[in-house]
Write a protein that holds these residues in place. Sequence first.
Motif, PDB file in Angstrom:
ATOM      1  N   SER A  94     -63.931  66.246 -30.873  1.00  0.00           N
ATOM      2  CA  SER A  94     -63.528  65.577 -32.103  1.00  0.00           C
ATOM      3  C   SER A  94     -62.149  64.950 -31.926  1.00  0.00           C
ATOM      4  N   THR A 131     -70.535  60.200 -29.420  1.00  0.00           N
ATOM      5  CA  THR A 131     -70.981  60.793 -30.688  1.00  0.00           C
ATOM      6  C   THR A 131     -72.438  61.260 -30.583  1.00  0.00           C
ATOM      7  N   GLU A 191     -66.881  64.023 -35.939  1.00  0.00           N
ATOM      8  CA  GLU A 191     -67.165  63.669 -34.547  1.00  0.00           C
ATOM      9  C   GLU A 191     -66.619  62.296 -34.175  1.00  0.00           C
TER      10      GLU A 191
END
Length: 508
Positions: free
Chosen positions: A35, A188, A100
Amino acid sequence: MKEFLRELTIQADNPGVSTGQNQWAGHGKVLESYSPVDGHCIANTQVASREDYDAVIRQAQVAFEVWRLKPAPLRGDIVRQMGQQFRQHKQALGQLVSYEMGKSLQEGLGEVQEIIDICDFAVGLSRQLYGLTMQSERPDHRMYEQWHPLGVVGIISAFNFPVAVWSWNAMIAWVCGDVCVWKPSEKTPLTGIACQNIIREVLRNNEVPEGVSCLVLGGREPGEWIASDARVALVSATGSTRMGKAVAEATGRRLGRCLLELGGNNAIIITPEADLAVAVPAIVFGAVGTAGQRCTSTRRLIVHEKIYEDLKQRLQKAYTQLRIGDPMEATHHVGPLIDQQAVDDYQAALETIKAQGGTFVIEPGTLTGSGYESGCYVRPCVAEVENHWDIVQRETFAPILYLIKYATLEEAIALQNGVPQGLSSAIFTLNMREAERFLSAAGSDCGIANVNIGTSGAEIGGAFGGEKETGGGRESGSDAWKTYMRRQTNTINFGHSLPLAQGITFEL
């Protein structure tokens, strides 16, 4: 584990391959998702090997044989049920998108809303896949056209809209009778797994053939496999112009089809007759929203010399009010860039701007310390430049806004058009003649041209896409559905003779 991860069953050792109802760990290397919000590793998965990929494509081909024969309104009803599932999981998926990818929670939730909206659009579309009837030159003949499904559609999506762009393609492709193989961005991957998890129950309950909705995780390689694979009828790719050129070359070699949504270098023209109270919020959101990581982000601001200084002061005031930080907190306007490479690109662009003679009227910088531990937070900035400079001609995926002065509307339009990309554009004016000139054939050369709204954001009802190095593709609304189907012209002779074309006679 964060509650939204638990709801979406995102856990360590996630599967990297899915054919809809079933999923399994890939046999490739481990892919970790970090992240940019806090720098933490969220989860990891094993990406697809070539053998995994081939198994997915074979399953998709088998599924297409069945799926294409289901009535389009039935396919539409299944998509409607998917939309209901996304409504139920909107909060959790929006949080995952925000965490994310790094965009604000409001934008993350808005992206999930786009999935819901395109599902609604696709449901109606499933009863409107119209063809035309044409008049034949031959007596007792009827001509018409109809549209048939293409087959396997490969979807290569980018990190900045990790779920919405997939849905623009998949929901339309499904009602058209196609099956989909999705390769999300390696930055992602978890949002891709989450979307498969959300719709799995719908697929099972409706006995949808396994292989209608497929997921293949990985980096560059699976994208190259999709682009080069003759079994994939259409490749829809979203990303950089460099990537798009590679996809176009690979599909072109096999005479395949591709739909490209590539880079943007979007400009807003501000005329002396603009309502600046309306223009300034649009400029700021367009420039700093998603930390400047939208293909429709505002990169260039072309301002008339009479109001140049006034607008510059307004921007300086507006930028001082921006709050930078954890995008999952509602008080923050700007979140992080996606990763350290994006930060490096931002810093390299700043050095190039200085080297080419640019002046910063709103200073850039990187942020460190408490709340910025990921190292991905930067300051949005504004620089006075010349449109022809190399750095201005390129797209930098960061919150850098270029300020450019003009004297006449013709000059402003020429500046707006004077870049290789052609995605989104806008003009702010209350003068009808200026607005209509901007929208005319002598005006903007972009796929999107707006009046008194910014460059960033688009409604799903209109076809989305751009020209020149943006790739020429069109997704989402209007008649973009035709991209996912093949046209067939039919002629029926209901008479008792066979008149030949061009009056030719052929007697036996």
